[in-house]
Design an enzyme around this catalytic site. Structure first.
Site, PDB file in Angstrom:
ATOM      1  CB  SER A 111     -56.726  28.009   0.477  1.00  0.00           C
ATOM      2  OG  SER A 111     -57.861  27.956  -0.030  1.00  0.00           O
ATOM      3  CG  PHE A 169     -69.826  27.987   0.110  1.00  0.00           C
ATOM      4  CD1 PHE A 169     -70.521  26.565   0.181  1.00  0.00           C
ATOM      5  CD2 PHE A 169     -68.566  27.768  -0.616  1.00  0.00           C
ATOM      6  CE1 PHE A 169     -70.045  25.632  -0.603  1.00  0.00           C
ATOM      7  CE2 PHE A 169     -67.774  26.897  -1.065  1.00  0.00           C
ATOM      8  CZ  PHE A 169     -68.696  25.865  -1.135  1.00  0.00           C
ATOM      9  CB  ALA A 170     -74.672  33.155  -0.035  1.00  0.00           C
ATOM     10  CB  THR A 172     -72.339  28.313   6.380  1.00  0.00           C
ATOM     11  OG1 THR A 172     -72.005  29.705   6.163  1.00  0.00           O
ATOM     12  CG2 THR A 172     -71.245  27.438   6.613  1.00  0.00           C
ATOM     13  CG  ASN A 210     -61.636  29.380  -3.590  1.00  0.00           C
ATOM     14  OD1 ASN A 210     -60.762  29.130  -3.124  1.00  0.00           O
ATOM     15  ND2 ASN A 210     -62.791  29.840  -3.063  1.00  0.00           N
ATOM     16  NE  ARG A 333     -53.671  33.200   3.220  1.00  0.00           N
ATOM     17  CZ  ARG A 333     -54.328  34.251   2.582  1.00  0.00           C
ATOM     18  NH1 ARG A 333     -54.017  35.607   2.567  1.00  0.00           N
ATOM     19  NH2 ARG A 333     -55.393  33.964   2.254  1.00  0.00           N
ATOM     20  CB  THR A 347     -54.575  30.257   5.936  1.00  0.00           C
ATOM     21  OG1 THR A 347     -54.729  31.274   4.916  1.00  0.00           O
ATOM     22  CG2 THR A 347     -53.621  30.819   7.223  1.00  0.00           C
TER      23      THR A 347
HETATM   24  C1  REY Z   1     -65.417  28.432   1.445  1.00  0.00           C
HETATM   25  C2  REY Z   1     -66.432  28.494   2.578  1.00  0.00           C
HETATM   26  C3  REY Z   1     -63.982  28.787   1.722  1.00  0.00           C
HETATM   27  C4  REY Z   1     -66.157  27.722   3.836  1.00  0.00           C
HETATM   28  C5  REY Z   1     -63.118  28.837   0.847  1.00  0.00           C
HETATM   29  N1  REY Z   1     -61.957  28.208   1.031  1.00  0.00           N
HETATM   30  O1  REY Z   1     -63.004  29.699  -0.308  1.00  0.00           O
HETATM   31  C6  REY Z   1     -60.885  27.927   0.077  1.00  0.00           C
HETATM   32  C7  REY Z   1     -59.668  28.477   0.687  1.00  0.00           C
HETATM   33  C8  REY Z   1     -60.646  26.642  -0.429  1.00  0.00           C
HETATM   34  O2  REY Z   1     -59.521  29.563   0.486  1.00  0.00           O
HETATM   35  C9  REY Z   1     -67.224  27.897   4.695  1.00  0.00           C
HETATM   36  N2  REY Z   1     -67.770  29.419   4.844  1.00  0.00           N
HETATM   37  C10 REY Z   1     -66.648  27.596   6.074  1.00  0.00           C
HETATM   38  C11 REY Z   1     -68.960  29.596   4.743  1.00  0.00           C
HETATM   39  C12 REY Z   1     -69.458  31.111   5.120  1.00  0.00           C
HETATM   40  O3  REY Z   1     -69.757  28.733   4.056  1.00  0.00           O
HETATM   41  N3  REY Z   1     -70.710  31.109   4.552  1.00  0.00           N
HETATM   42  O4  REY Z   1     -66.344  28.495   6.897  1.00  0.00           O
HETATM   43  O5  REY Z   1     -66.460  26.285   6.291  1.00  0.00           O
HETATM   44  O6  REY Z   1     -59.274  27.529   2.019  1.00  0.00           O
END
Ligand code: REY
Length: 420
Positions: A111, A169-170, A172, A210, A333, A347
């Site tokens: 992000s 991503f419910a 992972t 997102n 942020r 972040t």
């Molecule tokens: C997506 C999930 C994280 C990541 C996300 N990242 O929205 C955006 C950001 C681009 O704000 C994943 N977690 C992980 C899961 C949780 O799958 N069930 O931690 O790699 O950076």
């Protein structure tokens, strides 16, 4: 909640952009101070990095060691303090070969991409092509279900647009494997979001999504008539000479020397090598590849006024409250540290990579930290300690711990999918 404040783009910015290439800095200090909230404003000293404590490099290494002990294969950070760089790295970039991680390694910055997208849009405001308080639908007719959603709402996560990654991503690893090679159009991602109603009335609440920065990407393409890749490259990457930074969607590989990303499953089990993926699920919300050096340079340049007018840098710092120690501006942020200073950046979380990239108000001190893991809230919390080491110096003897509250684990992840 911030009040909506309209500042029209100046017609001079198109000309000014040319002088950016000649590294002419705007005086961002006064404007940035104007956008600061009262808790963190320090009249008369807002730009004085010499009031910061000396970076705690020993403490920084300890933070990175802790992250590795908590499951990150590797962790690294680069502090730049008035031109002096401190590089620290612990652990490995590649578990198969055992190669040590190093600050020359590229990685997926997640992000932090949102800051790049916001910069492009604020440059377009400067050029008179966009107004922050205009409806998104004025530029992209019929895209969103509510004409009251403005560009400002989107860039400050106040649109109410549902975050489609909640469902994606419910679970992972299965969620990741289902999309790692997929190529989505922006419209497809927006459509996934619109399967759910708005979570709040436009402007009424901060809710990280997102979807907002997918819309930002659509705005960039509509207004520039070109790809986001072209916009990032011609407006940021080339002018700042960010040689490790690229946006290669939907290419799945990372060119050059890089750290591999390792994704832990939800239940104890083997780490998944998640290095190669399209990141199409994030695109303009999260698909940039970069390095600690480049992200330090990027946020330093931003706060030195090299990327947009002082007026737009002020807009970028109109803070919405995230919690007691954090604010969100426009793709930016703010974090308030234990020593009473605030730092600015973003972040990032993509599968296998956690990033923190922050600068002091005057851009003279920056830190970028990376751990090549994700889905591990403990490591994410620990890595926040790199900001304390970089900006607050050695902890006072009577401070037991600087670890920040448990909100960290929700930082870049919609609460619905955050894992304990
Ligand atoms: C997506 C999930 C994280 C990541 C996300 N990242 O929205 C955006 C950001 C681009 O704000 C994943 N977690 C992980 C899961 C949780 O799958 N069930 O931690 O790699 O950076």
């Amino acid at each position: 909640m911030v009040s909506a404040m309209t500042v029209r783009g100046t017609a001079t910015w198109g000309v000014a952009l040319l002088s950016v290439l000649a590294v002419t800095a705007y005086d961002a200090t006064a404007a940035a101070a104007a956008g600061e909230n009262s808790r963190t404003a320090r009249p008369g000293s807002a730009s004085a990095t010499d009031t910061l404590a000396t970076p705690d490099i020993v403490g920084l290494r300890e933070v990175l060691r802790t992250a590795v002990s908590q499951g990150a294969p590797g962790a690294m950070a680069r502090i730049v303090d008035n031109g002096t760089a401190h590089n620290v790295a612990v652990g490995v970039a590649d578990r198969a070969t055992g190669r040590a991680i190093d600050n020359v390694d590229r990685f997926r910055a997640g992000s932090v991409t949102k800051s790049f997208s916001a910069v492009v849009l604020l440059q377009l405001v400067d050029e008179g092509a966009l107004e922050l308080d205009n409806a998104v639908n004025a530029y992209l007719p019929g895209l969103l279900p509510d004409d009251r959603i403005t560009v400002r709402h989107v860039l400050s996560h106040r649109s109410g647009l549902y975050d489609y990654t909640n469902d994606m991503f419910a679970n992972t690893v299965p969620g990741f494997e289902a999309v790692r090679n997929k190529v989505f159009s922006y419209q497809e991602l927006v459509n996934l979001s619109l399967e759910k109603p708005l979570g709040n009335a436009p402007g009424a609440a901060y809710s990280y999504s997102n979807t907002n920065f997918v819309v930002a990407g659509m705005l960039i393409e509509k207004l520039t008539g070109d790809s986001v890749s072209a916009a990032y490259t011609s407006r940021i990457i080339q002018p700042l000479n960010l040689r490790d930074t690229s946006y290669v969607h939907p290419t799945t590989t990372i060119a050059g020397r890089h750290a591999k990303g390792y994704l832990p499953p939800d239940q104890p089990g083997a780490l998944v090598d998640s290095t190669e993926q399209t990141v199409s699920w994030a695109q303009s919300a999260g698909a940039i590849i970069s390095s600690t050096r480049d992200l330090d340079n990027f946020f330093s340049a931003l706060f030195r006024g090299k990327l947009m007018s002082a007026a737009q840098l002020t807009q970028m710092q109109q803070w919405v409250t995230v919690n007691s120690t954090q604010g969100y501006g426009l793709g930016l942020r703010r974090r308030d540290l234990s020593c009473g200073i605030s730092v600015y950046g973003h972040t990032g979380t993509v599968q296998g990579y956690y990033t923190y990239a922050f600068t002091s108000k005057d851009g003279a001190r920056t830190v970028t930290a990376l751990a090549n893991t994700s889905n591990n809230g403990t490591v994410l919390n620990t890595l926040a300690g790199t900001l304390e080491s970089a900006f607050c110096g050695k902890p006072a003897k009577n401070l037991m711990s600087r670890s920040t509250a448990t909100v960290e684990q929700y930082e870049d992840i919609a609460p619905g999918i955050a894992r304990d």
